[in-house]
Motif scaffolding. Structure first.
Motif, PDB file in Angstrom:
ATOM      1  N   VAL A 292      -3.413  -5.749  -2.785  1.00 52.95           N
ATOM      2  CA  VAL A 292      -2.652  -4.736  -2.044  1.00 52.95           C
ATOM      3  C   VAL A 292      -2.409  -5.253  -0.627  1.00 52.95           C
ATOM      4  O   VAL A 292      -3.360  -5.633   0.082  1.00 52.95           O
TER       5      VAL A 292
ATOM      6  N   TRP B 295      -5.446  -6.773 -12.417  1.00 60.79           N
ATOM      7  CA  TRP B 295      -5.660  -6.325 -11.045  1.00 60.79           C
ATOM      8  C   TRP B 295      -4.605  -6.933 -10.135  1.00 60.79           C
ATOM      9  O   TRP B 295      -3.988  -7.945 -10.480  1.00 60.79           O
TER      10      TRP B 295
ATOM     11  N   SER C 110      -6.667  -4.717   0.493  1.00 62.95           N
ATOM     12  CA  SER C 110      -7.549  -4.201  -0.560  1.00 62.95           C
ATOM     13  C   SER C 110      -7.063  -4.761  -1.898  1.00 62.95           C
ATOM     14  O   SER C 110      -6.135  -5.573  -1.943  1.00 62.95           O
ATOM     15  N   TRP C 111      -7.708  -4.321  -2.966  1.00 61.18           N
ATOM     16  CA  TRP C 111      -7.234  -4.694  -4.301  1.00 61.18           C
ATOM     17  C   TRP C 111      -7.385  -3.505  -5.223  1.00 61.18           C
ATOM     18  O   TRP C 111      -8.113  -2.552  -4.935  1.00 61.18           O
ATOM     19  N   VAL C 112      -6.638  -3.542  -6.316  1.00 61.94           N
ATOM     20  CA  VAL C 112      -6.666  -2.422  -7.259  1.00 61.94           C
ATOM     21  C   VAL C 112      -6.684  -2.973  -8.676  1.00 61.94           C
ATOM     22  O   VAL C 112      -5.977  -3.921  -9.000  1.00 61.94           O
TER      23      VAL C 112
ATOM     24  N   THR D  39      -7.805   2.032  -4.724  1.00 62.97           N
ATOM     25  CA  THR D  39      -8.053   0.702  -4.152  1.00 62.97           C
ATOM     26  C   THR D  39      -9.529   0.487  -3.837  1.00 62.97           C
ATOM     27  O   THR D  39     -10.295   1.428  -3.666  1.00 62.97           O
TER      28      THR D  39
ATOM     29  N   ARG E  25       0.801  -1.224   0.000  1.00 61.38           N
ATOM     30  CA  ARG E  25       0.000   0.000   0.000  1.00 61.38           C
ATOM     31  C   ARG E  25       0.834   1.274   0.000  1.00 61.38           C
ATOM     32  O   ARG E  25       0.311   2.341  -0.304  1.00 61.38           O
TER      33      ARG E  25
END
Length: 396
Positions: free
Chosen positions: A305, A302, A314-316, A331, A284
């Motif tokens: 994170v 994708w 989280s994910w992005v 995110t 992050r």
């Protein structure tokens, strides 16, 4: 079991738990003409989770509470390790057995640190030893000590309170942990997470856990063995989840198993039993440019994170990085499963997310990889083929 120190020792198999034997145990309440628990005998192996499941009023909680003498047996014998529980002072016995209940049962006027340190304090541990143990346990149940130790229960969510309840039950390192519907008051998603957490802890601690529930699905997920109880705690079947699902002892047990047995069979298989796929991860604190470069060098659009302890937060997705100046701006929230989660849990997580995989955590809640929908489909197909082949050969 050592009641003086209330700490457990590790046997040759790596168990810190001890065997429990109920021998002809009965409980008759004053004024009642029939026993709540009638002549029950049960052998609970060291280091296993044994689940008591049965209808309301069948005596399953009473039977569990007799182990630590919160309910005194009317007759019979209870052995914990090599000790006769009825020969030990009740207060000493209870300090040597962890106890976790629904809604955690925390003292509202005490901080989290004080709640967890209660039994070590009663056992006269020194302050440093107690403080170190509290920090160790908070970390073990996934709560950062510096963030949570000085809060009060009202400042925590229901799931966090249950984690503290488990930590408090483990505070003096007892060989036995009694759990009376501990996750029954939380929402289904939190409940699944807490179940996974308990299974993860058990792989490390190997306590003897007696767990009471009215939910047969929970019993299947958690139990090394399940005790299906009828009225007056009559043992209708005591076996592994696999054997109970495949061969219910009678119609009453079959009613507990229900028509969803084939789906519950899938609940017996855990994510740790299938192959995980690697997937791009970033931290992050990484810059947007660093994340773009990671994704540019992969086949995916994708990334997961992670925090500074490699735990998914989280994910992005690549499309959201186009106009972002900081990673935090792009995110999205992330649901995770653990290696202890079942294939059912993984499928639910995949359906809830916007990509055909679920992020998996392992020891210390660290990122392990992802389980994909393709993997689940292949595994489920194989399970069904094996079941069909067994049925064709006349096997149960």
């Amino acid at each position: 079991m050592t009641t003086q120190s209330a700490t457990s020792e590790t046997d040759a198999q790596g168990n810190t738990g001890v065997r429990i034997v109920l021998d002809g145990v009965s409980k008759v309440y004053p004024g009642s003409d029939r026993p709540a628990v009638d002549n029950v005998s049960l052998d609970i192996p060291a280091g296993e989770i044994v689940v008591f499941v049965g209808p309301s009023g069948c005596g399953k909680t009473t039977m569990m509470r007799m182990i630590n003498r919160l309910s005194e047996p009317t007759s019979g014998r209870i052995l914990i390790g090599d000790d006769d529980a009825l020969s030990i002072k009740p207060t000493e016995l209870r300090r040597s057995i962890g106890y976790s209940i629904q809604q955690a049962g925390l003292f509202p006027h005490m901080t989290i640190r004080q709640n967890i340190g209660l039994v070590p304090g009663l056992l006269r541990w020194d302050r440093k030893r107690t403080a170190d143990r509290v920090d160790e346990l908070l970390d073990l149940v996934g709560l950062e000590p510096t963030q949570y130790a000085d809060r009060y229960p009202r400042q925590l969510s229901g799931g966090q309170q249950q984690r503290v309840g488990v930590a408090r039950a483990l505070a003096a390192d007892p060989p036995v942990l009694l759990m009376d519907e501990p996750f029954g008051a939380v929402d289904p998603i939190t409940r699944s997470t807490l179940q996974d957490e308990l299974l993860r802890l058990q792989t490390e601690l190997r306590k003897t856990i007696v767990f009471v529930t009215h939910d047969f699905g929970e019993a299947v997920k958690l139990g090394d063995r399940i005790t299906v109880l009828g009225q007056q705690s009559k043992v209708l079947q005591y076996d592994t989840p696999q054997n109970i699902l495949a061969n219910p002892a009678d119609d009453i047990v079959a009613g507990f198993v229900g028509s969803g047995a084939s789906l519950q069979q899938l609940g017996l298989m855990r994510i740790k039993d299938v192959t995980l796929q690697s997937h791009p991860s970033v931290h992050r604190d990484d810059s947007v440019e660093q994340v773009r470069n990671v994704l540019a060098g992969s086949e995916f659009d994708w990334a997961v994170v992670l925090d500074d302890r490699d735990r998914p937060v989280s994910w992005v997705r690549e499309s959201r990085l186009a106009h972002a100046t900081a990673l935090a701006d792009a995110t999205e929230s992330l649901g995770v499963v653990s290696t202890q989660s079942t294939l059912e849990d993984a499928l639910e997580a995949i359906l809830a997310e916007q990509h055909a995989s679920a992020v998996v955590t392992g020891s210390g809640s660290r990122y392990e990889g992802v389980v994909t929908l393709d993997t689940l489909i292949e595994t489920i197909t194989k399970l069904r083929a094996d079941a069909s082949a067994a049925a064709a050969q006349g096997q149960p």
